[in-house]
Design a protein around this motif. Structure first.
Motif, PDB file in Angstrom:
ATOM      1  N   THR A 174       0.833  -1.190   0.000  1.00  0.00           N
ATOM      2  CA  THR A 174       0.000   0.000   0.000  1.00  0.00           C
ATOM      3  C   THR A 174       0.872   1.245   0.000  1.00  0.00           C
ATOM      4  OG1 THR A 174      -1.677  -1.183   1.261  1.00  0.00           O
ATOM      5  CG2 THR A 174      -1.812   1.202   1.263  1.00  0.00           C
ATOM      6  N   LEU A 189     -13.020   9.990   7.430  1.00  0.00           N
ATOM      7  CA  LEU A 189     -11.996   8.946   7.588  1.00  0.00           C
ATOM      8  C   LEU A 189     -12.193   8.219   8.914  1.00  0.00           C
ATOM      9  CD1 LEU A 189      -8.941  11.116   6.484  1.00  0.00           C
ATOM     10  CD2 LEU A 189     -10.028   9.330   5.123  1.00  0.00           C
ATOM     11  N   GLU A 247      -3.785   5.757   3.427  1.00  0.00           N
ATOM     12  CA  GLU A 247      -3.498   5.327   2.053  1.00  0.00           C
ATOM     13  C   GLU A 247      -3.598   6.528   1.121  1.00  0.00           C
ATOM     14  OE1 GLU A 247      -5.597   1.914   0.637  1.00  0.00           O
ATOM     15  OE2 GLU A 247      -5.478   0.918   2.589  1.00  0.00           O
ATOM     16  N   GLU A 306      -6.919   7.162  -0.749  1.00  0.00           N
ATOM     17  CA  GLU A 306      -7.975   7.659   0.139  1.00  0.00           C
ATOM     18  C   GLU A 306      -7.785   9.151   0.410  1.00  0.00           C
ATOM     19  OE1 GLU A 306     -10.121   6.074   4.208  1.00  0.00           O
ATOM     20  OE2 GLU A 306      -8.027   5.551   3.869  1.00  0.00           O
TER      21      GLU A 306
END
Length: 107
Positions: free
Chosen positions: A2, A27, A67, A70
């Motif tokens: 990732t 989030l 990430e 995101e």
């Protein structure tokens, strides 16, 4: 693997709580930090008289590690007006992150 990144968001101090609420909702489960900062070299026109005299403006800076995709999506939402107050933001690649916890205490 990732790809991780850091999102930095800067808001006026009076919008700190609104930004906290937005980040918690956008989030869920992601930890972030905030701190008060002084900005130097701010363009003229948007400064109060006090800020003009001092040469700085106060802002609240948020840092979020998550990430990259995101955070890029969240930044795109901010760019399209996801909040109703002015924000400055940037997404930075995260090259290294870690944590150290000693197993024994040193004197």
């Amino acid at each position: 693997m990732t790809t991780m990144a850091v999102l930095q968001v800067s808001v006026q101090p009076e919008h700190e709580e609104q930004m906290v609420d937005y980040l918690i909702q956008a989030l869920p489960g992601v930890r972030f930090s905030s701190q008060m900062i002084s900005l130097h070299g701010q363009p003229e026109g948007g400064l109060s008289l006090r800020e003009q005299v001092l040469g700085t403006t106060r802002r609240c800076l948020f840092s979020v590690q998550a990430e990259a995709a995101e955070l890029q999506a969240l930044a795109a939402g901010l760019a399209q007006g996801a909040v109703s107050f002015p924000v400055e933001y940037r997404v930075l690649p995260l090259l290294l992150a870690g944590q150290y916890t000693p197993t024994t205490q040193r004197d």
